[in-house]
Write a protein that holds these residues in place. Structure first.
Motif: not given
Length: 620
Positions: A139-140, A157-160
């Motif tokens: 998040n920026i 959400k759930d980066i991988d």
């Protein structure tokens, strides 16, 4: 030509003819097939090297094309003042099929990353495909406008897992599209893309279940229907705001799924406003008519009257079903088939341009009469008067409404002094095509005479890519952008892209005016949203001609603005006065991006009712 068709207008017309000839010549050329050295260019901050390595690994695992090896550029390209670093980055990106952006706070803190993004935007203007593939990972807090407007893939959400899905999509797109990649011969080609949809579905994402049910049913009713449904049609890397506006313009019908959440969404309100305008615009056409359907789901008492139409269908949330969806879709199908039948034209019906001109006249009358009355009382100047002296006499005398209005900015109603927003320096950008450079300089001169503590930047169409790198930052920070709209302006993809930046900023700052358009020459009929911009001042409106005489007023102003028509003088003077008022926060109003036909009609009805009451009071 008439009295109000100066040499500048004829030159503008001549330039347009030249442009059309060049465009036609370019369209006849064979499409340019680019030569690529890389399938993917990965743009990342050095602090995010772990994300870059992860993206590279996933690209290699997802690449299923056995015909050739995967080519990835992952070496970080920094700013090197000892070499022509911009040319080096530009050359590498232009030889890449897709640019994957790893968006994190570190990315925006890196100067080289921002340069890579801006250069990729420049290269994208020359590509018929969407070059950019931003992956939003962390998040920026303050995402710049020019990045927000590019459709990104949300991996927060759930980066991988999200990265795996995004990379798979990128690889599949590339392997399916590789034979279709072409460069455009002329930038205006990209600005002139037209869509052809049978139906545009307008809905709030909080109520996506209803929209998906409608789309699914429409496909059952008419399996060949070409439907714009944003989660399917908005592709990664597109400028989503421009895409939405132009897709509505290129649709035969629109279905608005109105819920309490829908009425609170600014984007949904704009889609609704565009549909109202298209319905009015195409109501006089025997062909290409537009059908606007809306359904209210929920309690109609929770829906503002602005979103209620006479033919609106109503359905309680608990009673929404496939039967109701089928009924709505069958109605839409019938309306689409009716397109082929002629309609009886109402020769007395108002056109969209009639309504807009009438609204501008009522808005302008509020502020312009006091300025023009003051100009008519100004003392006569000799032929030797300098431009600065005449300008000061026109705009800055102590008795003028401008001076009195500005003095009001610094004092409250109780007489106590308060801080004047214009006592601090403000920054204005004047955006224009090259053909309107003289008008831009005129606006600049007027504003500087009104308030000396104003910093003004002229943002014209760039001639070369190197001129664009710092423009986006300027437009993301200016207090206001004054945009001189003309056909030439709208032919430039770069200027249109920057116009959308200011529209987005206005949407997110509705309590103050950051976007102030002035129409210089008649705008094209399509896309319609340009004519629907919240613009009070237009040099094409003939009603301005009634605001002048042929005596010393005209001769005095002509000494200031040589080579311009009287109409243009008055438009620019009043517009600049209005700009000063807005900068000083004197106007208490909410600034919409697009005009709403129903709101305009309600406003006109209120004016008529007020006039009737006043007339009755006089009689009494």
């Amino acid at each position: 030509p008439d009295d109000y068709a100066p040499i500048a207008y004829r030159l503008q017309f001549f330039d347009l003819l030249i442009d059309q000839h060049i465009i036609r010549s370019n369209l006849m050329k064979k499409p340019s097939i680019p030569v690529f050295e890389y399938d993917f260019y990965v743009s990342y901050s050095p602090q995010d090297i772990s994300f870059a390595d992860n993206v590279k690994d996933k690209l290699e695992k997802s690449w299923s094309d056995n015909r050739k090896a995967l080519r990835i550029h992952t070496r970080f390209q920094d700013i090197n003042p000892d070499i022509s670093w911009q040319d080096t980055i530009y050359d590498t990106i232009s030889k890449s099929v897709r640019v994957i952006i790893i968006l994190t706070p570190s990315y925006l803190q890196c100067s080289a990353c921002k340069e890579q993004f801006n250069i990729a935007l420049c290269v994208n203007q020359k590509s018929k495909w969407n070059l950019l593939a931003p992956l939003y990972i962390i998040n920026i807090p303050d995402l710049p406008t020019y990045i927000t407007l590019v459709q990104y893939i949300d991996c927060r959400k759930d980066i991988d897992s999200s990265l795996s899905t995004a990379i798979t999509q990128c690889c599949q797109w590339q392997q399916q599209s590789e034979d279709k990649l072409e460069l455009i011969n002329d930038p205006s080609e990209k600005a002139a893309v037209k869509y052809n949809y049978d139906l545009f579905v307008s809905y709030c994402h909080e109520n996506s279940d209803y929209a998906q049910a409608m789309v699914k049913m429409m496909k059952i009713v008419d399996e060949e229907a070409n439907i714009f449904f944003d989660i399917q049609q908005l592709k990664t890397g597109t400028t989503w705001q421009k895409e939405l506006y132009e897709a509505i313009d290129g649709s035969q019908s629109l279905l608005a799924i109105v819920t309490p959440s829908y009425t609170k969404s600014k984007v949904c309100y704009e889609e609704f406003s565009l549909a109202l305008a298209l319905e009015l615009e195409r109501s006089v056409h025997e062909q290409n008519r537009f059908h606007f359907a809306s359904v209210i789901i929920g309690n109609p008492d929770d829906i503002p009257s602005l979103f209620k139409r006479p033919s609106t269908a109503i359905c309680e949330e608990s009673k929404f079903s496939t039967t109701f969806a089928r009924k709505i879709c069958l109605g839409l199908q019938v309306q689409q088939h009716l397109q082929d039948f002629p309609i009886k034209k109402d020769v007395h019906a108002q056109t969209l341009d009639d309504v807009l001109t009438k609204w501008r006249k009522s808005e302008v009358t509020k502020i312009s009469k006091e300025i023009i009355a003051e100009l008519e009382k100004m003392p006569k100047y000799g032929s030797s008067s300098s431009k600065k002296t005449i300008m000061k006499g026109l705009l800055c005398t102590k008795q003028s409404p401008i001076a009195s209005s500005i003095s009001k900015f610094s004092s409250s109603s109780s007489g106590e002094t308060k801080a004047n927003p214009l006592q601090k320096s403000v920054h204005i950008a004047i955006m224009n095509a090259q053909s309107e450079q003289d008008l831009a300089l005129t606006v600049k001169d007027i504003l500087l005479q009104l308030r000396s503590k104003i910093s003004i930047t002229l943002v014209q169409e760039p001639k070369i890519e190197e001129q664009t790198h710092h423009r986006l930052k300027i437009l993301d920070e200016v207090d206001m952008a004054v945009i001189l709209l003309s056909p030439r302006y709208l032919q430039s993809p770069k200027l249109v892209e920057e116009l959308h930046m200011m529209l987005f900023r206005q949407r997110t700052n509705p309590q103050r005016c950051v976007f102030f358009p002035i129409i210089i020459y008649e705008l094209p009929k399509e896309p319609i949203y340009f004519r629907l911009l919240n613009c009070r001042y237009s040099c094409i409106d003939a009603f301005w001609d009634k605001f002048h005489d042929k005596g010393r007023l005209r001769s005095s102003i002509n000494r200031v603005f040589r080579g311009m028509t009287m109409r243009n003088h008055l438009v620019l003077i009043c517009a600049c006065f209005h700009i000063i008022r807005f900068l000083a926060n004197d106007a208490q109003e909410t600034f919409d991006i697009l005009l709403n036909m129903d709101k305009i009609n309600n406003y006109e009805e209120d004016i008529k009712a007020t006039e009737t009451k006043l007339q009755q009071a006089k009689i009494t």
